[in-house]
Enzyme design. Structure first.
Site, PDB file in Angstrom:
ATOM      1  CD  GLU A  63      -2.990  -1.041   2.302  1.00  0.00           C
ATOM      2  OE1 GLU A  63      -2.866  -0.188   3.186  1.00  0.00           O
ATOM      3  OE2 GLU A  63      -3.958  -1.817   2.242  1.00  0.00           O
ATOM      4  CD  GLU A 118      -3.351  -5.805   4.245  1.00  0.00           C
ATOM      5  OE1 GLU A 118      -4.175  -4.984   4.704  1.00  0.00           O
ATOM      6  OE2 GLU A 118      -2.126  -5.601   4.210  1.00  0.00           O
TER       7      GLU A 118
HETATM    8  C1  GBH Z   1      -4.469  -2.048   5.639  1.00  0.00           C
HETATM    9  O1  GBH Z   1      -4.602  -0.736   5.241  1.00  0.00           O
HETATM   10  C2  GBH Z   1      -3.079  -2.274   6.125  1.00  0.00           C
HETATM   11  O2  GBH Z   1      -2.273  -2.864   5.129  1.00  0.00           O
HETATM   12  C3  GBH Z   1      -2.998  -3.050   7.400  1.00  0.00           C
HETATM   13  O3  GBH Z   1      -1.717  -2.934   7.950  1.00  0.00           O
HETATM   14  C4  GBH Z   1      -4.066  -2.560   8.344  1.00  0.00           C
HETATM   15  O4  GBH Z   1      -3.943  -3.124   9.614  1.00  0.00           O
HETATM   16  C5  GBH Z   1      -5.386  -2.885   7.739  1.00  0.00           C
HETATM   17  O5  GBH Z   1      -5.514  -2.367   6.465  1.00  0.00           O
HETATM   18  C6  GBH Z   1      -6.583  -2.425   8.556  1.00  0.00           C
HETATM   19  O6  GBH Z   1      -6.614  -1.042   8.667  1.00  0.00           O
HETATM   20  O7  GBH Z   1     -12.049   6.716   3.946  1.00  0.00           O
HETATM   21  O8  GBH Z   1     -13.283   5.608   5.679  1.00  0.00           O
HETATM   22  O9  GBH Z   1     -13.493   4.903   3.402  1.00  0.00           O
HETATM   23  C7  GBH Z   1      -5.900  -0.281   4.976  1.00  0.00           C
HETATM   24  C8  GBH Z   1      -5.887   1.006   4.226  1.00  0.00           C
HETATM   25  C9  GBH Z   1      -6.962   2.807   3.261  1.00  0.00           C
HETATM   26  C10 GBH Z   1      -8.296   1.173   4.487  1.00  0.00           C
HETATM   27  C11 GBH Z   1      -8.158   3.616   3.032  1.00  0.00           C
HETATM   28  C12 GBH Z   1      -9.513   1.996   4.275  1.00  0.00           C
HETATM   29  C13 GBH Z   1     -10.436   4.099   3.483  1.00  0.00           C
HETATM   30  C14 GBH Z   1     -11.287   4.331   4.702  1.00  0.00           C
HETATM   31  N1  GBH Z   1      -7.098   1.656   4.020  1.00  0.00           N
HETATM   32  N2  GBH Z   1      -9.327   3.233   3.698  1.00  0.00           N
HETATM   33  S1  GBH Z   1     -12.624   5.455   4.402  1.00  0.00           S
END
Ligand code: GBH
Length: 482
Positions: free
Chosen positions: A172, A384
């Protein structure tokens, strides 16, 4: 084929990788053992006010000491693969120079244990824990960090190449670049949109350098499978208005195509360059040869997906704050969308997870079939997917998490449909094997299939872990929600 077998179940292809994922800083602990030095996440979590409750990864799930039991647990659950990440500052403490053998030995022991249990290791080189020394030298906005990453990749390829066939360069890069250097809710907590975009390019370059390093370090006869993992955004305009459609285009550009463009097609999208021209001079940032390096062929694309992204065009004032507040990662006055601060993010109606993320598997279907359409020969892997809920141990000593079972079932059904419709999806990795340090949220958010009691480090498989194990044994899910 098996995908269409008519026994009332939805079957997955044979050879499908059924796994779970973790990341070094989130589970290992042992932060100062065997020569490991601080990464940016050690610094960040030890800075008051950055992580909820003052939580740090100092001990985490103590996996560094308990990896043998954890692999035995994976084996009991029936996983046939496991995705983990390597802590850079454990194996190369300053981010430069020779490796620390004691650090490498941990990953040798871990992968030996996995292989002995018949579990395919999938190694991620970088899941957000940059050695602090490299941050002090400029971090990802500095080009040199990409060169350092190439050397680190070579060193790991040499050390683990006889054991590991599946490699992911970066996890990511969107989060590293935009949460780390844009909104600042992740380490190192910097907030500058220009730095964020420079970081994105240098992460792309780092990926390209790592692919080159791994190709030459790994024995070609072992058919190495090189990949990068992106958190692709399933972007939906709130309405069909021209302004909302344009907001969706901009978010798709700076969220998805900024990585997909150079990596898969060897070019940054023209609209992205135009949208961000006031922030970076792309002709200066992207040097001759960079795009050729970044677009070196990969064997797989890893996709992480949690929830869809619904956007509309914002007003002229105050939209940056609104976007940042709604991004689901903790609060910041700064946007993680460089050059597109003027976009508003919406919570679609319906059920939410404990992260306040909405639940919509169709976003995963759209992403997988979308990439399959534009790049038909590129195998995909869901590296993931999962959800946090407010899990607790019942008086009977059980953790019942029917919402997580429904979430995973729904997303597996979406993957099944994508495969049926032509996407070549090779595996699924549940986030996460066990509860862990959820970045800015600390230990308060539980994503695991296995519950971790942090006072004893006892592991208790949740109902979802048992359900997932049965699913793996069947290689299939039911047509309707369990
Ligand atoms: C992952 O990232 C990671 O790789 C991991 O380490 C982590 O523990 C896991 O997810 C859980 O968080 O704007 O409210 O719609 C997740 C990255 C990026 C998740 C953007 C959700 C949008 C949320 N994310 N995101 S929202």
């Amino acid at each position: 084929g098996p995908v269409g077998a008519d026994d009332g179940l939805l079957h997955f292809p044979s050879g499908f990788l059924w796994g779970a994922a973790t990341a070094a800083y989130q589970i290992e602990g042992a932060a100062a053992e065997d020569g490991r030095t601080p990464s940016i996440w050690d610094t960040y979590s030890h800075t008051p006010g950055r992580v909820r409750n003052g939580d740090t990864g100092d001990i985490a799930a103590d996996h560094y000491h308990r990896y043998r039991d954890d692999v035995a647990l994976m084996s009991r659950l029936g996983l046939n693969s496991y995705r983990f990440s390597v802590s850079w500052s454990r194996v190369q403490p300053t981010g430069r120079g020779p490796a620390v053998e004691r650090g490498l030995d941990f990953y040798r022991r871990l992968t030996d244990e996995l292989l002995a249990a018949g579990i395919t290791p999938v190694a991620t080189l970088y899941h957000w824990d940059l050695p602090q020394e490299l941050e002090d030298a400029g971090g990802w906005p500095a080009r040199d960090t990409a060169e350092r990453f190439g050397e680190y990749a070579a060193l790991l390829g040499d050390a683990l190449g006889d054991r590991v066939r599946y490699w992911t360069t970066l996890n990511e890069p969107w989060c590293t670049a935009y949460l780390g250097y844009g909104s600042g809710v992740h380490a190192p907590g910097r907030t500058d949109p220009t730095d964020a975009l420079r970081a994105a390019h240098h992460l792309n370059l780092a990926h390209g350098r790592a692919v080159a390093a791994l190709r030459s370090a790994l024995p070609a006869a072992a058919d190495p499978q090189l990949s990068i993992t992106l958190n692709l955004h399933a972007v939906r305009p709130l309405t069909g208005s021209d302004r909302d459609l344009d907001a969706a285009r901009r978010i798709d550009a700076v969220g998805n195509r900024v990585f997909l463009g150079p990596i898969l097609d060897g070019a940054y999208p023209a609209d992205l360059r135009q949208d961000t021209a006031n922030l970076v001079d792309w002709d200066e940032l992207v040097r001759p040869g960079d795009l050729a390096a970044i677009s070196a062929p990969i064997d797989l694309l890893g996709v992480n997906y949690y929830n869809p992204t619904v956007v509309s065009a914002g007003g002229d004032q105050g939209a940056a704050g609104e976007a940042a507040r709604n991004d689901g990662h903790g609060s910041s006055d700064f946007s993680p969308w460089p050059g597109s601060e003027n976009v508003v993010f919406h919570q679609p109606p319906g059920r939410l997870t404990a992260m306040n993320w909405s639940i919509d598997p169709s976003g995963l279907y759209d992403l997988l079939t979308g990439v399959a359409r534009s790049h038909p020969d590129l195998p995909l892997m869901v590296t993931e997917n999962g959800a946090a809920f407010d899990d607790y141990i019942s008086p009977e000593g059980e953790v019942r998490d029917p919402e997580r079972i429904a979430y995973v079932h729904g997303h597996l059904a979406a993957i099944h449909a994508a495969i049926r419709d032509g996407a070549d999806v090779r595996g699924y990795f549940l986030w996460s094997l066990m509860d862990n340090f959820e970045w800015a949220y600390g230990y308060g958010k539980r994503f695991g299939a296995v519950y971790v009691d942090y006072s004893t480090q006892r592991r208790i498989p949740k109902a979802s872990a048992h359900w997932y194990g049965e699913t793996i044994r069947r290689g299939a899910i039911s047509r309707s929600e369990p």
